[in-house]
Enzyme design. Structure first.
Site, short mmCIF file in Angstrom:
data_model
loop_
_atom_site.label_atom_id
_atom_site.label_comp_id
_atom_site.label_asym_id
_atom_site.label_seq_id
_atom_site.Cartn_x
_atom_site.Cartn_y
_atom_site.Cartn_z
N ARG A 144 0.70 -1.24 0.08
CA ARG A 144 0.20 -0.03 -0.03
C ARG A 144 0.93 1.21 -0.17
NH1 ARG A 144 -3.02 -2.94 3.89
NH2 ARG A 144 -4.90 -4.10 2.91
N LYS A 180 2.98 11.12 -11.54
CA LYS A 180 1.82 10.45 -12.49
C LYS A 180 2.85 9.13 -12.50
CE LYS A 180 -0.99 13.40 -15.08
NZ LYS A 180 -1.50 13.98 -16.51
N GLU A 205 9.05 17.35 -25.56
CA GLU A 205 8.26 17.97 -24.09
C GLU A 205 8.80 19.02 -23.66
OE1 GLU A 205 5.73 16.10 -23.00
OE2 GLU A 205 6.17 14.05 -23.32
N LYS A 226 6.79 22.81 -15.02
CA LYS A 226 5.96 21.77 -14.57
C LYS A 226 5.62 21.68 -13.05
CE LYS A 226 5.02 16.97 -14.87
NZ LYS A 226 4.87 15.73 -15.40
N GLU A 258 -4.70 16.62 -11.37
CA GLU A 258 -5.35 16.89 -12.61
C GLU A 258 -7.13 17.23 -12.71
OE1 GLU A 258 -3.50 15.28 -16.25
OE2 GLU A 258 -5.30 15.36 -17.37
N ARG A 312 -3.81 21.00 -14.78
CA ARG A 312 -2.58 20.14 -15.11
C ARG A 312 -2.96 19.55 -16.43
NH1 ARG A 312 0.80 15.80 -11.57
NH2 ARG A 312 1.88 14.88 -13.07
N ASN A 336 -0.76 18.09 -21.22
CA ASN A 336 -1.02 16.94 -22.10
C ASN A 336 -1.08 17.52 -23.70
OD1 ASN A 336 -0.85 14.77 -20.49
ND2 ASN A 336 -3.06 15.27 -19.61
N HIS A 339 -0.88 15.15 -26.52
CA HIS A 339 -0.97 13.93 -26.08
C HIS A 339 -2.13 13.22 -26.55
CE1 HIS A 339 2.35 15.17 -23.86
NE2 HIS A 339 2.56 13.90 -23.21
N HIS A 391 -1.10 10.09 -28.11
CA HIS A 391 -1.46 8.72 -27.62
C HIS A 391 -2.04 7.89 -28.46
CE1 HIS A 391 -1.23 9.91 -23.02
NE2 HIS A 391 -0.19 9.87 -23.63
N HIS A 424 7.39 7.86 -27.60
CA HIS A 424 6.27 8.70 -26.90
C HIS A 424 6.57 10.39 -27.32
CE1 HIS A 424 3.59 10.10 -23.95
NE2 HIS A 424 4.48 11.05 -23.62
P1 NAD Z 1 12.11 5.12 -22.16
O1 NAD Z 1 12.09 5.07 -20.81
O2 NAD Z 1 11.51 3.99 -23.18
O3 NAD Z 1 13.51 5.43 -22.35
C1 NAD Z 1 14.05 5.43 -23.95
C2 NAD Z 1 15.26 4.62 -24.36
O4 NAD Z 1 16.53 5.18 -23.79
C3 NAD Z 1 15.24 3.25 -23.82
O5 NAD Z 1 15.58 2.44 -24.67
C4 NAD Z 1 15.90 3.28 -22.42
O6 NAD Z 1 16.48 2.10 -22.07
C5 NAD Z 1 17.11 4.10 -23.17
N1 NAD Z 1 17.80 4.86 -22.17
C6 NAD Z 1 17.49 5.59 -21.07
N2 NAD Z 1 18.38 6.27 -20.59
C7 NAD Z 1 19.52 6.26 -21.44
C8 NAD Z 1 20.92 6.73 -21.42
N3 NAD Z 1 21.23 7.57 -20.16
N4 NAD Z 1 21.72 6.27 -22.23
C9 NAD Z 1 21.23 5.57 -23.13
N5 NAD Z 1 19.98 4.90 -23.22
C10 NAD Z 1 19.28 5.19 -22.33
O7 NAD Z 1 11.40 6.37 -22.94
P2 NAD Z 1 11.22 7.97 -22.47
O8 NAD Z 1 11.25 8.76 -23.45
O9 NAD Z 1 12.33 8.12 -21.30
O10 NAD Z 1 9.88 7.91 -21.71
C11 NAD Z 1 8.83 7.85 -22.53
C12 NAD Z 1 7.94 7.18 -21.25
O11 NAD Z 1 7.36 8.22 -20.37
C13 NAD Z 1 6.21 6.79 -21.88
O12 NAD Z 1 5.91 5.62 -21.40
C14 NAD Z 1 5.36 8.05 -21.40
O13 NAD Z 1 4.20 7.43 -21.37
C15 NAD Z 1 5.93 8.22 -20.26
N6 NAD Z 1 5.72 9.49 -19.80
C16 NAD Z 1 5.12 9.86 -18.37
C17 NAD Z 1 4.88 10.90 -17.86
C18 NAD Z 1 4.44 11.24 -16.55
O14 NAD Z 1 4.01 12.45 -16.22
N7 NAD Z 1 4.54 10.34 -15.69
C19 NAD Z 1 4.99 12.10 -18.69
C20 NAD Z 1 5.80 11.90 -20.10
C21 NAD Z 1 5.91 10.59 -20.48
N1 GLY Z 2 3.10 14.61 -18.50
C1 GLY Z 2 1.78 15.25 -18.15
C2 GLY Z 2 1.66 15.50 -16.69
O1 GLY Z 2 2.55 15.21 -16.02
O2 GLY Z 2 0.58 15.66 -16.38
#
Ligand code: NAD
Ligand code: GLY
Length: 373
Positions: free
Chosen positions: A129, A151, A193, A235, A245, A249, A253, A256, A260, A273
């Site tokens: 939890r 998030k 972003e 942010k 949100e 907030r 997006n 997005h 998405h 993404h």
């Molecule tokens: P990812 O986590 O897939 O990383 C991208 C690639 O880079 C992967 O292959 C990873 O292994 C590699 N990598 C990571 N760090 C590295 C480094 N320093 N050197 C070499 N390779 C490296 O993708 P991302 O773009 O970081 O994140 C995308 C995800 O984030 C999506 O799932 C999206 O939905 C999510 N997201 C979440 C929020 C939120 O608010 N929580 C906001 C935006 C995006």
């Molecule tokens: N990336 C959208 C949010 O954090 O709200």
């Protein structure tokens, strides 16, 4: 512009959320610095969650710096990729926690990009939890967006990030040096972003990004430090006003809703993404123009910048027979949708965003235009 090789000083951005407040530390070399973790709970066990790509690069350094703080520091390597942001991967985290007898004071460390960060955060929110967690983002996208604001989620085949929780980390440690090992395509995805924050909140930042795009693509340390800090400040401000949100907030997006649909429609992992968000921002800007909120020059400016970031702006065809209908179906499962009505984040004049619906026929025209070039 010539890359500037001097190392900028470390900086800190505060997320102000009452008893859930925390700091985002930003600087070169922070991952291996004991000071980055000062004040965090020192308990029996820490579990580093990372993936098979990031582990060989940074897990040892993190394990080394955390060892004095914990009785033991475990490390779990997940398979790499958006297509693994699933129940099965989440279960691997629970398996590791349970099979190692981890108690409710265990601290999880998310070491990697947004995929690892979102899954580790969700595991931390639900294991016993709720256990504490720390974000150590290693992609640009994760440093400017996903590691900040709490998030957490996994994907469902029918929709992106559909299962998750709001759960804040104890700290975010952004080591700018980790960005040097990022493949160029991933760096570009992160820039989507960064660009996002301009049209929705700060046109002066958009001007700055335009001026420094070449330096950003070259991973210039000074430019990167500013981009990460300013993105985190914007942010932090938005999340501080609307953590869960209920309204504001949603502006984060921008791009997005279309994005998405592209990610899910193409199959997770086909379009990154950030690539989908970049293209989605141009589509949302076109829709804003169709509604009379911005002019054609604004759309052209945003499209040109997204292209300079190395991102696609030609939307993919998701279905040869019923393309627009497929986009609409996918967008109806967006979390902003209400009773099946799709809501878009639109630009309501430069630097200002608004969330509203648009007539289907207008959205269809934007999809057709965007898929045609
Ligand atoms: P990812 O986590 O897939 O990383 C991208 C690639 O880079 C992967 O292959 C990873 O292994 C590699 N990598 C990571 N760090 C590295 C480094 N320093 N050197 C070499 N390779 C490296 O993708 P991302 O773009 O970081 O994140 C995308 C995800 O984030 C999506 O799932 C999206 O939905 C999510 N997201 C979440 C929020 C939120 O608010 N929580 C906001 C935006 C995006
Ligand atoms: N990336 C959208 C949010 O954090 O709200």
């Amino acid at each position: 512009m010539q890359p500037n090789t001097t190392t900028p000083d470390a900086q800190s951005v505060a997320i102000d959320l009452g008893d859930r407040s925390y700091r985002i530390e930003i600087g070169a070399g922070l991952l291996g610095e004991p000071g980055s973790y000062a004040g965090l709970p020192s308990t029996a066990t820490a579990l580093i969650v990372t993936n098979t790509t990031v582990a060989p690069l940074y897990a040892q350094a993190l394990q080394r710096v955390l060892s004095p703080l914990y009785g033991r520091v475990l490390c779990l390597e997940l398979p790499d990729g958006e297509s693994y942001k699933t129940w099965d991967s989440l279960n691997l985290i629970f398996d590791a926690l349970l099979s190692n007898g981890c108690d409710r004071k265990t601290v999880l460390y998310a070491l990697g990009g947004g995929v690892v960060g979102d899954m580790t955060g969700f595991a931390a929110a639900s294991y016993m939890r709720g256990v504490p967690f720390v974000q150590v983002p290693t992609t640009l996208l994760a440093q400017v967006d996903s590691s900040v604001g709490g998030k957490t989620a996994i994907n469902h085949p029918l929709g992106k990030n559909m299962i998750g929780a709001f759960y804040q980390p104890l700290r975010v440690v952004c080591d700018l040096d980790t960005l040097k090992s990022l493949p160029p395509r991933e760096l570009s995805a992160g820039l989507a972003e960064v660009i996002k924050y301009g049209p929705i909140a700060d046109m002066a930042f958009l001007d700055w990004i335009e001026e420094h795009m070449d330096a950003l693509r070259a991973c210039d340390p000074q430019a990167m430090a500013h981009a990460v800090k300013r993105s985190c400040e914007i942010k932090a401000h938005v999340v501080g006003l609307d953590e869960r949100e209920s309204g504001l907030r949603a502006v984060l997006n921008f791009g997005h809703t279309f994005g998405h649909a592209i990610e899910a429609g193409m199959g997770y992992g086909q379009w990154l993404h950030g690539e989908a968000v970049g293209c989605g921002m141009v589509m949302a800007a076109r829709l804003s123009q169709a509604l009379g909120l911005v002019d054609a020059a604004f759309v052209a400016r945003l499209k040109a910048l997204v292209e300079r970031a190395g991102l696609p702006t030609l939307a993919p065809v998701l279905d040869a027979q019923r393309n627009s209908a497929r986009y609409l179906d996918l967008m109806r499962v967006d979390k902003k949708a209400e009773a099946g009505a799709i809501k878009f984040v639109l630009i309501d004049g430069p630097g200002r965003a608004v969330v509203r619906a648009a007539p289907d026929a207008m959205v269809v025209r934007v999809i057709e235009e965007s898929c045609a070039g």
